[in-house]
Design an enzyme around this catalytic site. Structure first.
Site, PDB file in Angstrom:
ATOM      1  N   TYR A  15       0.808  -1.224   0.000  1.00  0.00           N
ATOM      2  CA  TYR A  15       0.000   0.000   0.000  1.00  0.00           C
ATOM      3  C   TYR A  15       0.841   1.273   0.000  1.00  0.00           C
ATOM      4  CZ  TYR A  15      -3.770  -3.171   1.395  1.00  0.00           C
ATOM      5  OH  TYR A  15      -4.686  -4.198   1.444  1.00  0.00           O
ATOM      6  N   HIS A  20      -4.149   6.322  -1.446  1.00  0.00           N
ATOM      7  CA  HIS A  20      -4.763   6.354  -0.114  1.00  0.00           C
ATOM      8  C   HIS A  20      -3.727   6.629   0.976  1.00  0.00           C
ATOM      9  CE1 HIS A  20      -8.688   6.074   1.452  1.00  0.00           C
ATOM     10  NE2 HIS A  20      -8.742   4.800   1.794  1.00  0.00           N
ATOM     11  N   PHE A  66      -4.802  -0.119   9.751  1.00  0.00           N
ATOM     12  CA  PHE A  66      -5.521  -0.048   8.484  1.00  0.00           C
ATOM     13  C   PHE A  66      -6.522   1.108   8.574  1.00  0.00           C
ATOM     14  CE2 PHE A  66      -3.735  -4.261   8.066  1.00  0.00           C
ATOM     15  CZ  PHE A  66      -3.270  -4.226   6.754  1.00  0.00           C
TER      16      PHE A  66
END
Length: 211
Positions: A15, A20, A66
C-alpha cells in the site's frame, strides 16, 4: 497550536505508494523536516515520533490499524496526552481536490472517507483540523475504491508530492496556532503576480507664458 499531527494510510509495502497513503507521505515529510524518526508504539497502535518545539511536545502519528480503524490509534494517543480535538491535524487523501493542490479546514463531514469516519466515531466529534491532499477523482463513483488503492501515474505522483512540500511551509504557523496564516500558506498555490508597472505619464506640454 497543533500538538498532534496524524497522517492516514494503510500499513504494508503493497500500500505504500498508493493514493490512499498520501497522509503517510505527508507525515514522512514532516518527520524529515523536524528531524525525528517514527517508531512503533503498541500502546497507540501506530508509528509515533515526538518533537520538542519551543518547549512543547509535538506528536507525529501514522496509525497502523488499516484505514478503517484509524480512530482507534488517534484516540488512544490523544486521550493519553490530553490533546483536545482542536489541537489535532489529520492529513489525508482527498478525491474532490485535484493532484497538486491541498486544502486546510476544521470540522465538517467525513465525506465517505473511512479513516475520517472512524476518527469521528472514536473522538466523538468532527471538530479537528484536516489537511486535504488532492489525489483527484476517477470520474466514476464505482471506481473510487480501485482508484485510491492504486499507485498514481508518475506525473500525478509528482503533483501530489509538490503539494505536500508546498503545504509543509505552513507547519511553523500550525505549531504557533496561527491557523489563518497556515490556511493562507496552504491555499496559496502560486506566488502572486508582480504588479504591473504603470506606464510613465506623458510629459505635459509646456504652457504658453503670458505676454
Amino acid at each position: 497550536m497543533i500538538k498532534l499531527f496524524v497522517g492516514l494510510g494503510n500499513p504494508g509495502p503493497e500500500y505504500e505508494a498508493t493514493r490512499h497513503n498520501a497522509g503517510f507521505w505527508w507525515i514522512d515529510a514532516l518527520a524529515r523536516e523536524l528531524k525525528v524518526t517514527l517508531v512503533p508504539e503498541r500502546s497507540y497502535h501506530g508509528l509515533v515520533a515526538r518533537a520538542s518545539v519551543a518547549g512543547h511536545s509535538v506528536w507525529l502519528l501514522q496509525p497502523q490499524t488499516f484505514m478503517n480503524l484509524s480512530g482507534k490509534s488517534v484516540a488512544a494517543l490523544a486521550r493519553f496526552f490530553k490533546i483536545p480535538p482542536e489541537e489535532i491535524l489529520v492529513a489525508h487523501d482527498e478525491l474532490d481536490i485535484p493532484p497538486g493542490q491541498a486544502k486546510l479546514k476544521r470540522g465538517g463531514s467525513h465525506a465517505g472517507h473511512n479513516g475520517l469516519r472512524d476518527i469521528h466515531a472514536q473522538l466523538g466529534t468532527s471538530d479537528y483540523w484536516r489537511l486535504r491532499i488532492g489525489i483527484g477523482h476517477p470520474g466514476v463513483k464505482a471506481e473510487v475504491v480501485n482508484w485510491v488503492l492504486k499507485k498514481p501515474a508518475p506525473d500525478q505522483r509528482t503533483l501530489i508530492e509538490d503539494s505536500i512540500l508546498h503545504s509543509l511551509k505552513a507547519y511553523p504557523a500550525l505549531l504557533a496556532g496561527d491557523m489563518d496564516k497556515a490556511t493562507l500558506l496552504v491555499h496559496t498555490t502560486k506566488p502572486p503576480r508582480p504588479k504591473t508597472a504603470r506606464p510613465a505619464q506623458a510629459q505635459a506640454a509646456p504652457q504658453a507664458g503670458a505676454d
